[in-house]
Design a protein around this motif. Structure first.
Motif: not given
Length: 473
Positions: A169, A171-173, A179, A194, A196, A202, A453, A455
């Protein structure tokens, strides 16, 4: 029934093989060699089956037209488990609501993760479990999500010992609720990653890893994204179900919020089968790559910097995987031309323009597509208008569909496909109507649970390393 790749003329494969393979080795997507056909008599019979025996019974009648390598008794059991009323908030599975402005809503978000993706994932999970047990094999699912696919897949596949899931997924979207749905799952078979970047990054990583034949074979990589035709097969069913609940035989149009093109290409297939669909109304948000194509014939993908973060985030996509399936049909099922358009040309970030070709000028109208887009202000206005007029709260993606359907004013009945329960996008709902949407009991407190998760940078190498590490444990 055999399935062929959009990028080669190789002999077709049976359904069970393409179920586990997901993406073709040549980078193409699988489609049936030909679409099964239905007529008015068949539809009348299916209406009786839906009303008397329920959604799973209708699904069996449709799915068996595409699947001939699973015994019918087994297939019926698979569909009864996938669409058991106990899994859904409404026993009708896909009920419909008639709004005061004349539009219909087909409610697709009554499943375990409160999004329309459950309609496909519940079937996919049962199919995987059945086929892997039949073969004595296991599979590693590698998927990408812009919000709803991930949670729907994980809820459908958790606890299945023959399946490991690695879900990417951006990050932060995603919204905090989206989430939480994914990252709160504590299951050794589920790994959230997650990445970047944006959803397209992705999705590109998933495709790159699928193209690595050695890695794919070594870890038995499969797909749950709508690159897997089984996802589309499940979605075809609800077009028939909604049509049968609304129409007495006349054509009906469908307004479809569209990001990765899987939802609406399922409607395209239903229409090609003979379901009386007048128009397929494609609705996008500010990321309007698809709307631009149907308006101009030009397909111009955007990079991460141009892919906007919007209040309908599941549609923040600029490279729609399933669009290739429609273009394959648009070009008369020519795999060489399709490969030329979607191969290295798009990998390099370029685009194509079919606006002056005979196929675009003559065939898009035949296939029934029209398109439109909406803004954040449009979504807020539609959420507010529908709430005030009907007491119904719709999520921002559904609002995209409602807005475009109203703007285009296509004649005749129009069914808008709902995409998610409003709680998944509470911030936007509060902005629109000042009311926090209700949380189903099963999701209460979910945002306070611990997160699971990993990163990583936005590279296939980073994701490969996570897969290698977890598979070695």
């Amino acid at each position: 029934m055999r399935y062929v790749s959009t990028r080669s003329a190789a002999p077709g494969k049976p359904f069970s093989d393409i179920l586990l393979e997901g993406l073709s080795a040549d980078g193409g997507l699988y489609l049936p060699e030909s679409y099964p056909q239905v007529d008015a008599g068949t539809l009348a019979g299916w209406r009786e089956i839906l009303l008397s025996d329920g959604y799973a019974a209708l699904a069996f009648e449709i799915v068996r037209l595409f699947v001939d390598d699973i015994p019918e008794a087994d297939l019926r059991g698979i569909l009864e488990r996938a669409y058991s009323p106990a899994k859904f908030l409404d026993p009708a599975i896909v009920p419909v609501t008639h709004l005061s402005d004349g539009l219909w809503l087909a409610h697709l978000s009554n499943g375990p993760s409160a999004a329309f993706k459950d309609m496909a994932m519940q079937l996919l999970g049962e199919l995987f479990e059945y086929e892997l047990e039949r073969r004595g094999e296991s599979i590693t699912i590698l998927g990408a999500t812009s919000g709803d696919t991930g949670s729907a897949a994980e809820y459908a596949l958790r606890g299945k010992p023959a399946v490991r899931v690695f879900m990417l997924s951006p990050q932060g979207r995603m919204t905090p609720f989206q989430q939480a749905q994914m990252f709160s799952l504590d299951d050794p078979g589920i790994v959230n990653i997650a990445v970047e970047g944006v959803f397209d990054d992705c999705q590109d990583i998933v495709k790159e890893i699928n193209a690595d034949a050695d890695f794919k074979a070594r870890h038995r990589i499969g797909a749950v994204n709508s690159i897997n035709f089984a996802r589309l097969l499940a979605q075809i069913v609800y077009y028939f179900a909604a049509w049968l609940r609304v129409s007495d035989g006349e054509p009906v149009s469908f307004a479809v919020p569209s990001g990765n093109f899987g939802n609406i290409v399922s409607g395209h297939i239903a229409r090609e089968m003979g379901l009386p669909i007048d128009r397929l109304i494609l609705a996008t948000n500010e990321n309007n790559v698809l709307e631009e194509f149907f308006r101009t014939g030009g397909y111009r993908i955007r990079g991460a910097a141009e892919t906007l973060a919007t209040s309908s985030p599941s549609m923040d996509i600029s490279k729609a995987s399933n669009f290739e399936r429609f273009v394959f049909d648009l070009l008369g099922r020519d795999p060489e031309r399709t490969a030329e358009l979607f191969g290295a040309q798009l990998v390099d970030g370029r685009s194509f323009d079919l606006g002056q070709t005979p196929e675009f000028q003559g065939q898009c109208e035949r296939f029934g597509f029209v398109s439109g887009s909406s803004s954040h202000a449009d979504r807020l206005a539609e959420i507010r208008r529908v709430f005030e007029a009907d007491g119904v709260v719709i999520d921002p993606h559904t609002a995209d569909g409602v807005h475009v359907a109203r703007t285009l004013a296509v004649p005749g009945p129009v069914i808008v496909l709902e995409t998610a329960l409003p709680i998944k996008f509470a911030e936007t709902i509060v902005e629109a109507i000042g009311v926090v949407p209700p949380t189903p009991a099963r999701f209460e407190g979910i945002e306070e649970l611990p997160r699971h998760v990993i990163d990583v940078p936005g590279t296939a190498a980073a994701v490969r390393a996570v897969i290698e590490d977890r598979m070695a444990q």
